[in-house]
Design a protein around this motif. Structure first.
Motif, PDB file in Angstrom:
ATOM      1  N   ILE A   9       0.799  -1.354   0.040  1.00 46.00           N
ATOM      2  CA  ILE A   9       0.024   0.018  -0.055  1.00 46.00           C
ATOM      3  C   ILE A   9       0.895   1.324   0.137  1.00 46.00           C
ATOM      4  CG2 ILE A   9      -1.822   1.058   1.313  1.00 46.00           C
ATOM      5  CD1 ILE A   9      -2.661  -1.506   2.647  1.00 46.00           C
ATOM      6  N   VAL A  35      -1.059  -0.472  -4.230  1.00 47.72           N
ATOM      7  CA  VAL A  35      -2.018   0.485  -4.030  1.00 47.72           C
ATOM      8  C   VAL A  35      -1.303   1.728  -4.299  1.00 47.72           C
ATOM      9  CG1 VAL A  35      -3.924   1.227  -2.664  1.00 47.72           C
ATOM     10  CG2 VAL A  35      -3.465  -1.212  -2.697  1.00 47.72           C
ATOM     11  N   TYR A  57      -7.144   1.256  -0.939  1.00 47.99           N
ATOM     12  CA  TYR A  57      -6.595   0.269  -0.218  1.00 47.99           C
ATOM     13  C   TYR A  57      -7.623  -0.648   0.495  1.00 47.99           C
ATOM     14  CZ  TYR A  57      -7.534   2.059   4.589  1.00 47.99           C
ATOM     15  OH  TYR A  57      -8.050   2.496   5.766  1.00 47.99           O
ATOM     16  N   VAL A  71       2.682  -1.136   4.675  1.00 45.81           N
ATOM     17  CA  VAL A  71       2.182   0.294   4.591  1.00 45.81           C
ATOM     18  C   VAL A  71       3.209   1.101   4.515  1.00 45.81           C
ATOM     19  CG1 VAL A  71       0.810   1.978   6.093  1.00 45.81           C
ATOM     20  CG2 VAL A  71       0.173  -0.237   6.058  1.00 45.81           C
ATOM     21  N   THR A  73       2.781   4.302   3.140  1.00 39.00           N
ATOM     22  CA  THR A  73       2.062   5.845   2.632  1.00 39.00           C
ATOM     23  C   THR A  73       2.587   6.902   3.686  1.00 39.00           C
ATOM     24  OG1 THR A  73       0.518   4.951   4.213  1.00 39.00           O
ATOM     25  CG2 THR A  73       0.258   4.455   2.000  1.00 39.00           C
ATOM     26  N   GLN A  81      -4.560   2.768   8.066  1.00 46.08           N
ATOM     27  CA  GLN A  81      -4.344   1.623   7.085  1.00 46.08           C
ATOM     28  C   GLN A  81      -4.094   0.446   7.734  1.00 46.08           C
ATOM     29  OE1 GLN A  81      -1.857   3.463   4.366  1.00 46.08           O
ATOM     30  NE2 GLN A  81      -3.649   4.413   3.271  1.00 46.08           N
ATOM     31  N   SER A  85      -6.246  -2.961   7.846  1.00 47.03           N
ATOM     32  CA  SER A  85      -5.674  -4.109   7.253  1.00 47.03           C
ATOM     33  C   SER A  85      -5.661  -5.336   8.338  1.00 47.03           C
ATOM     34  CB  SER A  85      -4.201  -3.828   6.967  1.00 47.03           C
ATOM     35  OG  SER A  85      -4.158  -2.993   5.879  1.00 47.03           O
TER      36      SER A  85
END
Length: 341
Positions: A9, A35, A57, A71, A73, A81, A85
């Motif tokens: 992501i 993503v 996501y 992750v 991001t 996130q 998840s």
């Protein structure tokens, strides 16, 4: 055994240089989804490695149901996130800083526990060969007690490193929340805690934006730390080391000094008070200019396959984050902050 189905992501620089290639090289992993709000970036990796591309996501979690996610991001998205998840049943490797508040970090740890998934934080400094060697030497007792230290991490900044250059989210304070301290300082708070096997008890700091234009993100910080053992030292994070990256640590101990990452050839140098000098060529610390394995993905995958505790737990990530958050509080209040464990 079937392969671990992994989704990434966020397809920026850390995914490009570390997570994606390290997953791709791992024989236990199948990359199943990428993503990114810039869908072309996600699509590029899907074309290269197989799997699907998504801009959202949550859509990916519902459609793909990955075994694990990375992750990668902007900082302000890490908690949300990670929690979503975990709720979807995926193990999570989250980039540092794991969160932007202590409350978020606690919620992430709770979500992983509640959903019986692993949570690991991407603090790669622990795994760098010079740091591994330094800890091994410290554990022999040859140095005696660590009395004082300095640990520093600086480079020219995300404008030279991020996939978006000067337009990077790192410079948008509402997305980054923390600048050089969240990018580099938290690596060093994690390293010093791990290296000394000790916790920070007090922190005083100057944190500010000295040279980067059109941003409120901090580009420099100088902190004074007192450890629970009584050792005192400095932690420096900077995005304005324009003439070369520095990722070095010096420990002044009862029996001598240990220099880590100060020499390009001998990555660990031990000088004892009796005149003995030992030099170790351990292999280098990965840099932005010279990408070497971070070992983070390998450790994360191993913990899932072998059902062992991740090498950097959520609790460890939270403790390292607290030091940085308290440094910001010190800057804001002009006070020495006691770190609550």
């Amino acid at each position: 055994m079937s392969k671990l189905r992994v989704a990434v992501i966020g397809c920026g620089s850390i995914a490009k240089h570390r997570h994606i290639p390290e997953y791709a090289e791992n024989s236990n992993v199948e990359l199943v989804a990428f993503v990114d709000p810039v869908i072309e970036r996600a699509q590029q990796y899907a074309n290269e490695h197989g799997g699907q591309a998504f801009a959202d996501y949550k859509e990916m979690l519902a459609a793909v149901k990955p075994d694990a996610v990375s992750v990668c991001t902007p900082n302000y998205l890490h908690a949300e996130q990670t929690i979503e998840s975990a709720k979807a049943g995926a193990h999570v490797l989250v980039e540092k800083p794991m969160a932007v508040t202590d409350e978020e970090a606690a919620a992430m740890i709770e979500a992983a526990k509640a959903n019986n998934v692993k949570l690991m934080v991407g603090h790669n400094q622990r795994f760098m060969p010079p740091h591994q060697k330094a800890k091994e030497i410290l554990q022999t007792g040859v140095m005696g007690k660590v009395l004082t230290f300095r640990t520093s991490f600086g480079h020219p900044g995300p404008d030279a490193w991020s996939i978006d250059g000067a337009d990077s989210w790192f410079f948008r304070k509402e997305e980054a929340i923390m600048g050089a301290m969240g990018d580099l300082g938290v690596h060093k708070s994690d390293l010093i805690r791990w290296l000394l096997d000790d916790e920070v008890s007090e922190v005083a700091a100057f944190v500010g934006t000295l040279d980067k234009k059109d941003t409120e993100s901090d580009d420099n910080a100088s902190c004074i730390l007192r450890m629970q053992s009584g050792a005192i030292g400095t932690l420096v994070a900077s995005w304005t080391y324009y003439k070369g990256e520095d990722n070095s640590t010096v420990l002044w101990c009862e029996n001598g000094v240990m220099r880590i990452g100060t020499d390009p050839v001998d990555q660990v140098i031990v000088e004892l008070r009796d005149g003995t000098i030992n030099k170790y060529q351990t292999g280098e610390i990965s840099t932005n200019e010279k990408q070497l394995s971070s070992f983070v993905v390998e450790k994360f995958v191993d913990s899932i396959i072998n059902d062992t505790e991740p090498a950097v737990t959520g609790e460890e990530g939270r403790a390292s984050l607290k030091v940085i958050l308290d440094a910001f509080e010190s800057q804001a209040t002009g006070k020495v902050i006691k770190v609550q464990s």
